[in-house]
Design a protein around this motif. Structure first.
Motif, short mmCIF file in Angstrom:
data_model
loop_
_atom_site.label_atom_id
_atom_site.label_comp_id
_atom_site.label_asym_id
_atom_site.label_seq_id
_atom_site.Cartn_x
_atom_site.Cartn_y
_atom_site.Cartn_z
N LEU A 31 0.86 -1.18 0.00
CA LEU A 31 0.00 0.00 0.00
C LEU A 31 0.90 1.23 0.00
CD1 LEU A 31 0.20 1.04 3.15
CD2 LEU A 31 -1.61 -0.61 3.51
N VAL A 32 0.35 2.34 -0.44
CA VAL A 32 1.09 3.58 -0.55
C VAL A 32 0.60 4.55 0.51
CG1 VAL A 32 1.66 5.56 -2.02
CG2 VAL A 32 1.51 3.27 -3.01
N VAL A 33 1.53 5.13 1.26
CA VAL A 33 1.20 6.07 2.32
C VAL A 33 1.82 7.42 1.97
CG1 VAL A 33 1.28 6.52 4.80
CG2 VAL A 33 1.32 4.15 3.96
N VAL A 34 1.01 8.47 2.04
CA VAL A 34 1.50 9.81 1.79
C VAL A 34 2.18 10.31 3.07
CG1 VAL A 34 0.91 12.18 1.17
CG2 VAL A 34 -0.34 10.26 0.13
N VAL A 35 3.49 10.61 2.96
CA VAL A 35 4.29 10.99 4.12
C VAL A 35 4.76 12.43 3.96
CG1 VAL A 35 6.31 10.45 5.51
CG2 VAL A 35 5.08 8.60 4.35
N LEU A 47 8.72 9.77 8.60
CA LEU A 47 8.90 8.39 8.16
C LEU A 47 9.09 7.47 9.36
CD1 LEU A 47 9.09 6.64 5.62
CD2 LEU A 47 11.57 7.00 5.63
N GLY A 48 9.83 7.93 10.35
CA GLY A 48 9.99 7.14 11.58
C GLY A 48 8.66 6.93 12.28
N LEU A 87 5.76 6.75 10.85
CA LEU A 87 5.02 5.74 10.08
C LEU A 87 5.46 4.34 10.49
CD1 LEU A 87 3.26 4.66 7.76
CD2 LEU A 87 5.20 5.09 6.22
N PHE A 88 6.77 4.11 10.56
CA PHE A 88 7.27 2.79 10.92
C PHE A 88 6.87 2.42 12.35
CE2 PHE A 88 11.02 3.41 7.78
CZ PHE A 88 10.16 3.13 6.72
N THR A 89 6.90 3.40 13.24
CA THR A 89 6.50 3.14 14.63
C THR A 89 5.05 2.70 14.70
OG1 THR A 89 8.11 4.72 15.49
CG2 THR A 89 6.25 4.17 16.91
N GLU A 90 4.19 3.35 13.95
CA GLU A 90 2.76 3.00 13.99
C GLU A 90 2.49 1.66 13.31
OE1 GLU A 90 0.39 6.29 12.73
OE2 GLU A 90 1.10 7.58 14.35
N MET A 91 3.33 1.29 12.34
CA MET A 91 3.21 -0.06 11.77
C MET A 91 3.55 -1.09 12.84
SD MET A 91 4.85 0.29 7.93
CE MET A 91 4.55 -1.46 7.61
N GLY A 92 4.57 -0.80 13.65
CA GLY A 92 4.94 -1.71 14.73
C GLY A 92 3.84 -1.82 15.77
N LYS A 93 3.21 -0.71 16.09
CA LYS A 93 2.12 -0.73 17.07
C LYS A 93 0.94 -1.55 16.56
CE LYS A 93 3.17 3.72 19.27
NZ LYS A 93 2.69 5.11 19.50
N ALA A 94 0.78 -1.58 15.23
CA ALA A 94 -0.30 -2.39 14.64
C ALA A 94 0.10 -3.85 14.51
CB ALA A 94 -0.68 -1.82 13.28
N ASP A 95 1.32 -4.21 14.99
CA ASP A 95 1.84 -5.58 14.95
C ASP A 95 1.97 -6.07 13.50
OD1 ASP A 95 2.88 -7.85 16.12
OD2 ASP A 95 0.95 -8.87 16.20
#
Length: 361
Positions: free
Chosen positions: A295-299, A306-307, A309-317
């Motif tokens: 998927l494409v995320v507008v950053v 960008l950090g 975004l990656f942190t929230e991906m980790g929180k979503a497991d």
């Protein structure tokens, strides 16, 4: 393997020295350029070899056109040391060594080739993790001592690489297809961009960036590599040239408004065969290739986004399998395309959307 002499402090030599020094090995550096040598030392690759201390292992990391000459010299200078080189072609080096070194010395020689590199050359491009997870090919010959092969295997593993073994001719055929041919193709495609108007180049997206990334490589180094492996790469270029001729012929038959029978089939077959070849590439950590969803995320183009975004991906497991960043033309944002397991795609989309990200499947 306690004392290693590294001859040649370019990208590979300096990276090897940095990787070994980080793991506590004593590395002695040598280079014909005092400036390059001092830079490698200052980057933490080791210390300058100033005396006659006998190394256990010598790593020759010089340009391919002088590799055999330097290996022969090192075999003679250090009669108790094992000697390896990291040139990307192996058969031509071995053939030259058989003429330049005596049979007894050759038993201490093991060719090798770490399958790692960067577009940025020289010591300034060196990294102590350059070989982590990469393949390091050992190329012993018929008279190589088993102890010599074992020591060079230890070298590769000490840098974090995964070590495999194959004969010189087989190695050269393999790298011609997976390394040397891609370099030529990337350079030729990138060369088409030289004379394009600025407006046309500004339209470049991830496709052309992916295809041309390695075109930024060092011309002198690659001239030496291609020359050294001419026997293996020539038939591959011939086959590629024929494929391009077939595509050109098919496209000529379709213009203007052409309907030559079979022409579209030639185009479809070329793309389909490319899919089949790409599907054979190893997946993560060398395992079988896996299918991922993206998927494409507008950053926002701001520090820390960008950090976040990656942190929230980790929180979503959700584990990030791969990522590619593209800047939107004329807008202060970037487009981050992230790859994840298909089963995690919907969960990730919902989590990011709930936190205010603009997300597109």
């Amino acid at each position: 393997m306690t004392t290693i002499r590294v001859v040649g402090t370019g990208l590979l030599g300096t990276s090897i020295g940095m990787a070994l020094s980080r793991r506590g090995h004593r590395v002695l550096l040598e280079d014909t350029s005092p400036t390059t040598l001092a830079l490698a030392r200052d980057l933490g690759a080791g210390e300058i070899h100033r005396d006659s201390e006998q190394p256990h292992l010598v790593v020759v990391a010089t340009p391919p056109d002088v590799t055999a000459q330097v290996v022969a010299r090192e075999l003679q200078s250090w009669p108790e040391a094992i000697v390896t080189d990291v040139a990307s072609v192996k058969q031509s080096v071995l053939d030259q060594l058989r003429l330049a070194a005596d049979a007894a010395s050759l038993t201490r020689y093991v060719g090798s080739h770490p399958m790692a590199g960067r577009e940025r050359s020289g010591a300034v491009g060196a990294q102590d993790d350059l070989f982590e997870g990469r393949t390091w090919v050992l190329v012993p010959h018929e008279s190589t001592l088993p102890a010599a092969t074992a020591l060079v295997r230890e070298l590769g593993m000490a840098t974090g690489a995964s070590v495999v073994e194959m004969p010189a001719a087989e190695h050269d055929l393999a790298v011609a297809a997976v390394s040397h041919l891609p370099q030529v193709a990337a350079s030729l495609v990138a060369a088409r961009l030289r004379d394009l108007p600025d407006g046309a180049v500004a339209l470049a997206g991830p496709g052309v960036r992916d295809v041309t990334r390695i075109a930024a490589s060092d011309p002198l180094l690659w001239t030496q590599i291609l020359s050294g492996n001419a026997v293996a790469i020539t038939p591959l270029l011939g086959a590629l040239s024929q494929d391009l001729a077939n595509i050109q012929q098919a496209l000529e038959a379709l213009q203007p408004n052409g309907s030559e029978p079979g022409a579209r089939g030639v185009l479809a077959q070329a793309i389909a065969q490319g899919q089949q070849g790409q599907a054979r590439l190893p997946g993560k950590h060398g395992a079988a290739a896996a299918t991922f969803a993206s998927l494409v995320v507008v950053v926002p183009d701001e520090p820390g986004e960008l950090g976040r975004l990656f942190t929230e991906m980790g929180k979503a497991d959700v584990n990030l399998e791969d990522v590619r960043i593209e800047h939107a033309e004329g807008r202060p944002v970037g487009l981050a395309e992230v790859w994840v397991l298909p089963s995690a795609l919907e969960r990730l989309q919902e989590a990011l959307s709930a936190n205010g990200w603009s997300v597109h499947i």
